[in-house]
Design a protein around this motif. Sequence first.
Motif, mmCIF file in Angstrom:
data_model
loop_
_atom_site.group_PDB
_atom_site.id
_atom_site.type_symbol
_atom_site.label_atom_id
_atom_site.label_comp_id
_atom_site.label_asym_id
_atom_site.label_seq_id
_atom_site.Cartn_x
_atom_site.Cartn_y
_atom_site.Cartn_z
ATOM 1 N N ASN A 43 0.795 -1.221 0.000
ATOM 2 C CA ASN A 43 0.000 0.000 0.000
ATOM 3 C C ASN A 43 0.832 1.278 0.000
ATOM 4 O O ASN A 43 0.274 2.368 0.117
ATOM 5 N N ASP A 44 2.139 1.151 -0.130
ATOM 6 C CA ASP A 44 3.023 2.320 -0.010
ATOM 7 C C ASP A 44 3.329 2.995 -1.339
ATOM 8 O O ASP A 44 4.129 3.928 -1.381
ATOM 9 N N GLY A 45 2.748 2.519 -2.410
ATOM 10 C CA GLY A 45 2.909 3.189 -3.681
ATOM 11 C C GLY A 45 4.017 2.665 -4.560
ATOM 12 O O GLY A 45 4.811 1.802 -4.185
ATOM 13 N N SER A 46 4.074 3.226 -5.747
ATOM 14 C CA SER A 46 4.959 2.754 -6.801
ATOM 15 C C SER A 46 6.437 2.901 -6.447
ATOM 16 O O SER A 46 7.241 2.016 -6.737
ATOM 17 N N ALA A 47 6.811 4.010 -5.829
ATOM 18 C CA ALA A 47 8.224 4.247 -5.539
ATOM 19 C C ALA A 47 8.789 3.179 -4.606
ATOM 20 O O ALA A 47 9.918 2.709 -4.790
ATOM 21 N N SER A 48 7.999 2.776 -3.611
ATOM 22 C CA SER A 48 8.434 1.741 -2.672
ATOM 23 C C SER A 48 8.603 0.400 -3.376
ATOM 24 O O SER A 48 9.595 -0.317 -3.171
ATOM 25 N N GLY A 72 -7.679 -6.035 -10.428
ATOM 26 C CA GLY A 72 -8.657 -4.989 -10.161
ATOM 27 C C GLY A 72 -9.661 -5.466 -9.135
ATOM 28 O O GLY A 72 -9.708 -6.641 -8.776
ATOM 29 N N GLY A 73 -10.456 -4.540 -8.612
ATOM 30 C CA GLY A 73 -11.411 -4.906 -7.581
ATOM 31 C C GLY A 73 -10.700 -5.309 -6.305
ATOM 32 O O GLY A 73 -9.769 -4.637 -5.852
ATOM 33 N N GLN A 74 -11.123 -6.433 -5.730
ATOM 34 C CA GLN A 74 -10.529 -6.886 -4.471
ATOM 35 C C GLN A 74 -9.191 -7.580 -4.665
ATOM 36 O O GLN A 74 -8.495 -7.856 -3.678
ATOM 37 N N VAL A 75 -8.835 -7.881 -5.904
ATOM 38 C CA VAL A 75 -7.557 -8.540 -6.164
ATOM 39 C C VAL A 75 -6.629 -7.547 -6.857
ATOM 40 O O VAL A 75 -6.531 -7.490 -8.081
ATOM 41 N N GLN A 76 -6.002 -6.739 -6.046
ATOM 42 C CA GLN A 76 -5.037 -5.744 -6.525
ATOM 43 C C GLN A 76 -3.981 -5.598 -5.434
ATOM 44 O O GLN A 76 -4.167 -4.877 -4.456
ATOM 45 N N GLN A 77 -2.853 -6.299 -5.621
ATOM 46 C CA GLN A 77 -1.835 -6.361 -4.578
ATOM 47 C C GLN A 77 -1.088 -5.047 -4.403
ATOM 48 O O GLN A 77 -0.585 -4.760 -3.318
ATOM 49 N N LEU A 78 -0.965 -4.264 -5.461
ATOM 50 C CA LEU A 78 -0.164 -3.044 -5.417
ATOM 51 C C LEU A 78 -1.070 -1.822 -5.428
ATOM 52 O O LEU A 78 -1.836 -1.613 -6.375
ATOM 53 N N ARG A 79 -0.965 -0.985 -4.381
ATOM 54 C CA ARG A 79 -1.823 0.177 -4.242
ATOM 55 C C ARG A 79 -0.991 1.369 -3.756
ATOM 56 O O ARG A 79 0.177 1.249 -3.461
ATOM 57 N N GLY A 80 -1.635 2.499 -3.676
ATOM 58 C CA GLY A 80 -0.957 3.705 -3.236
ATOM 59 C C GLY A 80 -0.576 4.584 -4.405
ATOM 60 O O GLY A 80 -0.948 4.321 -5.560
ATOM 61 N N GLY A 82 0.781 6.231 -7.515
ATOM 62 C CA GLY A 82 1.381 5.647 -8.717
ATOM 63 C C GLY A 82 0.668 4.419 -9.236
ATOM 64 O O GLY A 82 0.976 3.959 -10.339
ATOM 65 N N PHE A 83 -0.285 3.898 -8.464
ATOM 66 C CA PHE A 83 -1.075 2.742 -8.903
ATOM 67 C C PHE A 83 -2.548 3.131 -8.927
ATOM 68 O O PHE A 83 -3.130 3.463 -7.897
ATOM 69 N N THR A 84 -3.159 3.084 -10.091
ATOM 70 C CA THR A 84 -4.577 3.385 -10.216
ATOM 71 C C THR A 84 -5.404 2.302 -9.532
ATOM 72 O O THR A 84 -5.147 1.106 -9.718
ATOM 73 N N ARG A 85 -6.375 2.714 -8.723
ATOM 74 C CA ARG A 85 -7.327 1.757 -8.175
ATOM 75 C C ARG A 85 -8.403 1.522 -9.232
ATOM 76 O O ARG A 85 -9.086 2.463 -9.637
ATOM 77 N N SER A 108 -0.957 -1.181 -16.849
ATOM 78 C CA SER A 108 0.242 -2.006 -16.984
ATOM 79 C C SER A 108 1.509 -1.163 -17.057
ATOM 80 O O SER A 108 2.576 -1.578 -16.599
ATOM 81 N N ARG A 109 1.403 0.023 -17.629
ATOM 82 C CA ARG A 109 2.561 0.926 -17.655
ATOM 83 C C ARG A 109 2.960 1.325 -16.240
ATOM 84 O O ARG A 109 4.147 1.512 -15.943
ATOM 85 N N GLU A 110 1.980 1.435 -15.361
ATOM 86 C CA GLU A 110 2.284 1.715 -13.957
ATOM 87 C C GLU A 110 3.060 0.560 -13.339
ATOM 88 O O GLU A 110 3.999 0.773 -12.559
ATOM 89 N N LEU A 111 2.676 -0.653 -13.692
ATOM 90 C CA LEU A 111 3.404 -1.824 -13.198
ATOM 91 C C LEU A 111 4.842 -1.823 -13.690
ATOM 92 O O LEU A 111 5.783 -2.037 -12.922
ATOM 93 N N ARG A 112 5.004 -1.588 -14.979
ATOM 94 C CA ARG A 112 6.344 -1.613 -15.564
ATOM 95 C C ARG A 112 7.241 -0.552 -14.920
ATOM 96 O O ARG A 112 8.425 -0.803 -14.654
ATOM 97 N N LYS A 113 6.676 0.612 -14.645
ATOM 98 C CA LYS A 113 7.445 1.683 -14.013
ATOM 99 C C LYS A 113 7.926 1.260 -12.626
ATOM 100 O O LYS A 113 8.988 1.693 -12.161
#
Length: 335
Positions: A43-48, A72-80, A82-85, A108-113
Amino acid sequence: MTPAQRAGQLLMVGMQSSGSSRALAAQVKKQGLGSVIFLGGWNDGSASVATVSKRLQAAAGGDLLIAADQEGGQVQQLRGAGFTRFASARTQAQSSPGAEERNVTAWSRELRKAGINVNLAPVADTVPTALGAGNAPIGRFRRDFAPGSPRTNATYAAAFVRGSLAADVAPTVKHFPGLGRVTGNTDVTASGITDSTTAAGDPYLAPFEAGIRAGAPLVMISSARYPRIDPDNQAVFSKAVITDLLRGDLGFDGVVITDDVGAAKAVAAVSPGARATRFIAAGGDIVLIAQPGLAAPMLSAIAQKRVSSKAFAAQVDAAAARVLDLKVDLGLVRC
């Protein structure tokens, strides 16, 4: 590569949000592990996430597959930051297939970053309308694009695959040959995980075929039972499911990955070493384990069986080659 290095390519271990990335990086380097997955809710965002990804990549020499569950929905491990909910697949399917593809590319571009190169999505399972939320793994959480409609699920699974590939993130079609007709969740129970309907040629296989045709480089195998395909083995240990149906009938020549076979209750009766060797012997490639501590007994079992069986040694080598081919495609290694 040495036999030990090839075996290491076949394990994906969990990086928990509460765990030590330095300790896991040391394990990746020592054991030559080929893949890691972010688990436990970050939950700490993309930079972490990017910082941890870089540490793990450095330990592996830059050729690590780093995965996340970002459906998406309830299955989204990366949040905060830089990551779109984004919404569940059921809600995603309310937009057009073209919009879905464009949205997935952006996510997906957020993931790659953040250093993620594999997404364990999309779900290609179809839940019968009559079962609905009674289907614990998929329907309860609205993880399917459309209940009762393999055609719609096929359309959106393919759109998700295309969108992910456009951002250079490898999508994973799951959970073959389908978790839509069971009631139990294989992660938490060994009961209610038998699908007595699905067989070769079933219409519910269409979303998987569509995902494969769209270019999905990975397919995840379920840990449920499908007695009309293989009366003796769970799908994850079944040559009839992996080699004959998926690779044979559907023509898939990419990487086959397990669902979690570390903490999952569905496989608890099988020793950790046998979970790995039986999956590879059935035609699989990457063994996903939430607990990094299970890597050692699995690597030991693979090494022991390799010595005793030339046929198994050849399967390990073929599996490692498929994983390395994926890494070439992702620009992680060069031939």
